[in-house]
Write a protein that holds these residues in place. Structure first.
Motif, mmCIF file in Angstrom:
data_model
loop_
_atom_site.group_PDB
_atom_site.id
_atom_site.type_symbol
_atom_site.label_atom_id
_atom_site.label_comp_id
_atom_site.label_asym_id
_atom_site.label_seq_id
_atom_site.Cartn_x
_atom_site.Cartn_y
_atom_site.Cartn_z
ATOM 1 N N SER A 1 -29.141 84.931 23.120
ATOM 2 C CA SER A 1 -30.259 85.045 21.932
ATOM 3 C C SER A 1 -31.016 84.072 20.727
ATOM 4 O O SER A 1 -30.347 82.669 21.318
ATOM 5 N N ILE A 2 -32.007 83.810 20.335
ATOM 6 C CA ILE A 2 -32.601 82.735 19.599
ATOM 7 C C ILE A 2 -32.823 83.401 18.078
ATOM 8 O O ILE A 2 -32.631 84.725 17.938
ATOM 9 N N LEU A 3 -32.554 82.594 16.867
ATOM 10 C CA LEU A 3 -32.210 82.567 15.461
ATOM 11 C C LEU A 3 -33.986 81.618 15.777
ATOM 12 O O LEU A 3 -34.215 80.746 16.193
ATOM 13 N N GLY A 4 -35.194 81.932 15.149
ATOM 14 C CA GLY A 4 -36.171 80.672 14.866
ATOM 15 C C GLY A 4 -37.309 81.351 13.308
ATOM 16 O O GLY A 4 -36.879 82.434 12.915
ATOM 17 N N TYR A 5 -37.844 80.305 12.767
ATOM 18 C CA TYR A 5 -38.188 80.117 11.303
ATOM 19 C C TYR A 5 -39.969 79.939 11.626
ATOM 20 O O TYR A 5 -40.525 78.952 12.057
ATOM 21 N N ASP A 6 -40.674 80.431 10.871
ATOM 22 C CA ASP A 6 -42.225 79.658 10.887
ATOM 23 C C ASP A 6 -42.331 79.136 9.623
ATOM 24 O O ASP A 6 -42.436 79.938 8.493
ATOM 25 N N PRO A 7 -42.332 77.564 9.362
ATOM 26 C CA PRO A 7 -42.522 77.482 7.858
ATOM 27 C C PRO A 7 -44.340 77.789 7.334
ATOM 28 O O PRO A 7 -44.389 77.780 6.440
ATOM 29 N N GLU A 8 -45.046 77.964 8.650
ATOM 30 C CA GLU A 8 -46.535 78.191 8.207
ATOM 31 C C GLU A 8 -46.161 80.138 7.347
ATOM 32 O O GLU A 8 -47.697 79.913 6.676
ATOM 33 N N THR A 9 -45.909 80.748 7.948
ATOM 34 C CA THR A 9 -45.918 82.254 7.224
ATOM 35 C C THR A 9 -44.690 82.211 6.552
ATOM 36 O O THR A 9 -44.764 82.952 5.835
ATOM 37 N N ASN B 1 -23.581 83.452 25.864
ATOM 38 C CA ASN B 1 -22.204 83.371 27.020
ATOM 39 C C ASN B 1 -22.031 83.670 28.308
ATOM 40 O O ASN B 1 -23.678 85.350 28.004
ATOM 41 N N ILE B 2 -21.688 83.739 29.206
ATOM 42 C CA ILE B 2 -21.811 84.762 30.600
ATOM 43 C C ILE B 2 -22.878 84.232 30.746
ATOM 44 O O ILE B 2 -23.926 84.690 31.235
ATOM 45 N N LEU B 3 -23.496 83.078 30.585
ATOM 46 C CA LEU B 3 -24.750 82.857 30.907
ATOM 47 C C LEU B 3 -24.557 81.877 32.600
ATOM 48 O O LEU B 3 -23.381 81.948 32.680
ATOM 49 N N ALA B 4 -26.184 81.826 32.778
ATOM 50 C CA ALA B 4 -26.192 81.124 34.106
ATOM 51 C C ALA B 4 -25.924 79.360 34.384
ATOM 52 O O ALA B 4 -25.117 79.214 34.918
ATOM 53 N N GLY B 5 -26.005 79.038 32.666
ATOM 54 C CA GLY B 5 -25.806 77.795 32.826
ATOM 55 C C GLY B 5 -26.053 77.282 31.778
ATOM 56 O O GLY B 5 -27.228 78.051 30.878
ATOM 57 N N PRO B 6 -25.973 75.699 31.111
ATOM 58 C CA PRO B 6 -26.785 75.547 29.586
ATOM 59 C C PRO B 6 -28.062 75.459 29.966
ATOM 60 O O PRO B 6 -28.652 75.419 28.968
ATOM 61 N N GLU B 7 -29.086 75.276 30.812
ATOM 62 C CA GLU B 7 -30.507 75.304 31.180
ATOM 63 C C GLU B 7 -30.594 76.707 30.732
ATOM 64 O O GLU B 7 -32.505 76.907 30.124
ATOM 65 N N VAL B 8 -29.962 77.497 30.512
ATOM 66 C CA VAL B 8 -30.638 78.945 29.772
ATOM 67 C C VAL B 8 -30.934 78.611 28.316
ATOM 68 O O VAL B 8 -32.240 78.753 27.638
ATOM 69 N N VAL B 9 -30.238 78.008 27.938
ATOM 70 C CA VAL B 9 -30.617 77.898 26.013
ATOM 71 C C VAL B 9 -31.598 77.268 26.310
ATOM 72 O O VAL B 9 -32.579 76.530 24.449
ATOM 73 N N ARG B 10 -31.348 75.873 26.809
ATOM 74 C CA ARG B 10 -32.566 74.552 26.838
ATOM 75 C C ARG B 10 -34.232 75.259 26.592
ATOM 76 O O ARG B 10 -34.945 74.885 25.841
ATOM 77 N N ASN B 11 -33.896 76.184 27.943
ATOM 78 C CA ASN B 11 -35.261 76.702 27.639
ATOM 79 C C ASN B 11 -35.735 76.735 27.195
ATOM 80 O O ASN B 11 -36.915 77.463 26.700
ATOM 81 N N ALA C 1 -41.252 84.355 24.347
ATOM 82 C CA ALA C 1 -41.455 83.458 25.126
ATOM 83 C C ALA C 1 -39.838 82.943 25.735
ATOM 84 O O ALA C 1 -39.803 82.507 26.521
ATOM 85 N N ALA C 2 -39.070 83.033 24.399
ATOM 86 C CA ALA C 2 -37.785 82.380 24.765
ATOM 87 C C ALA C 2 -36.866 82.950 25.427
ATOM 88 O O ALA C 2 -35.860 82.922 26.233
ATOM 89 N N LEU C 3 -36.654 84.364 25.017
ATOM 90 C CA LEU C 3 -36.120 85.250 26.171
ATOM 91 C C LEU C 3 -36.586 85.247 27.603
ATOM 92 O O LEU C 3 -35.448 85.153 28.300
ATOM 93 N N GLU C 4 -37.795 85.212 27.580
ATOM 94 C CA GLU C 4 -38.488 85.002 29.191
ATOM 95 C C GLU C 4 -37.819 83.730 30.077
ATOM 96 O O GLU C 4 -37.965 84.153 30.581
#
Length: 225
Positions: free
Chosen positions: A52-60, A172-182, A201-204
Motif C-alpha cells: 500500500s501507499i499513502l500520499g499527500y498533495d500540498p497543492e490541492t 508484506n509477503i513481497l518480492a523484495g525491497p524494490e517493491v516499496v522503493r519503486n 502509478a505507484a501500485l503499477e
C-alpha cells in the motif's frame, strides 16, 4: 498509463495463484528515513498480505491511499481516511481497529509518530500465539502529509516500508525491497498529476517490481480532502 494494467489493479479477478511459503532466512535493511524488517516465523494463517501507499498533495490539500493484494476486497480492511484529519493503512497481521483508533487520535491533535507509539503500546495482544502484535504493519498520515510507519518483526517476509516527504509505501509477503522503493519513486516522479493517478502509478510500479508474490486479486484507492 496502460489501460489493461489499470483494469487489473482496480478490478477484483478470480485468478489462480501459487501458494507461498515464507523464507526461513530473515533479512534486514535500514537507512535514514527507512526501516525494513522481515519475518522470523511463519504466520499461523495467511495474513492480509499486501502493498500500500499513502500520499499527500500540498497543492490541492488532498490525501489518500492505494492498496493491492492477493486478498479479496482488500480495501475494506486496509484503508481508512477522514477529511481534514488523515489517512491510515492497516495490514499484515492486521488489527483493523488500528484504523479508527488512529483517525481518532489524529483528530485530537496527536502527531503521526505519537499515534503509532500509542496504538502499539495499548494493543492488548489477545492472541499472541496466533495473531501477535509483532506482526502488525500500519502507516499513519495526518492532513498535512506528515507520516509515520511501523513494520513489526513478525510481518511475513519480505516485509518493510519506505518513507519520504508526503509519502510512505509499505508491504508484506513481497518480492523484495524494490517493491516499496519503486512505489515511492513512481509517486514522486509523477508530481503535478492528480493524486489518484500518482497513487495508481505507484501500485503499477510495485507490481512491476514483483508485488505480492502470491498474485493479485483486488485493489482500492481512497482520497479525501
Amino acid at each position: 498509463m496502460n489501460p489493461r494494467s489499470a483494469f487489473a489493479l482496480l478490478c477484483t479477478a478470480t485468478i489462480a495463484v501459487g501458494l507461498y511459503s515464507p523464507s526461513n532466512t530473515p533479512t534486514q535493511e535500514s537507512r535514514e528515513g527507512t526501516h525494513l524488517s522481515s519475518s522470523r516465523s511463519e504466520a499461523p494463517w495467511p495474513p492480509a498480505a499486501t502493498f500500500s501507499i499513502l500520499g499527500y498533495d500540498p497543492e490541492t490539500g488532498e490525501l489518500g491511499g492505494a492498496v493491492q493484494s492477493r486478498v479479496f476486497s482488500v480495501g475494506n480492511g486496509v484503508l481508512w481516511a477522514e477529511a481534514n484529519v488523515g489517512v491510515v493503512a492497516t495490514q499484515a497481521v492486521v488489527d483493523v481497529s488500528y484504523g479508527p483508533q488512529a483517525l481518532e487520535l489524529l483528530g485530537s491533535g496527536m502527531a503521526p509518530g505519537q499515534v503509532v507509539e500509542t496504538i502499539l503500546r495499548n494493543d492488548p495482544n489477545p492472541r499472541p500465539e496466533r495473531w501477535a502484535v509483532q506482526g502488525r504493519q500500519f502507516s499513519v498520515m495526518d492532513a498535512s502529509g506528515n507520516v509515520a510507519t511501523h513494520t513489526g518483526t513478525q510481518a511475513s517476509d519480505w516485509a518493510g516500508h519506505q518513507m519520504n516527504q508526503h509519502v510512505s509505501a509499505q508491504g508484506n509477503i513481497l518480492a523484495g525491497p524494490e517493491v516499496v522503493r519503486n512505489m515511492v519513486h513512481a509517486f514522486e516522479s509523477t508530481d503535478g498529476q492528480h493524486l489518484s493517478f500518482r497513487l495508481l502509478a505507484a501500485l503499477e510500479a510495485g507490481q512491476e517490481a514483483g508485488g505480492d508474490v502470491r498474485g493479485m486479486q483486488s485493489a482500492a484507492i481512497l482520497i479525501v480532502k
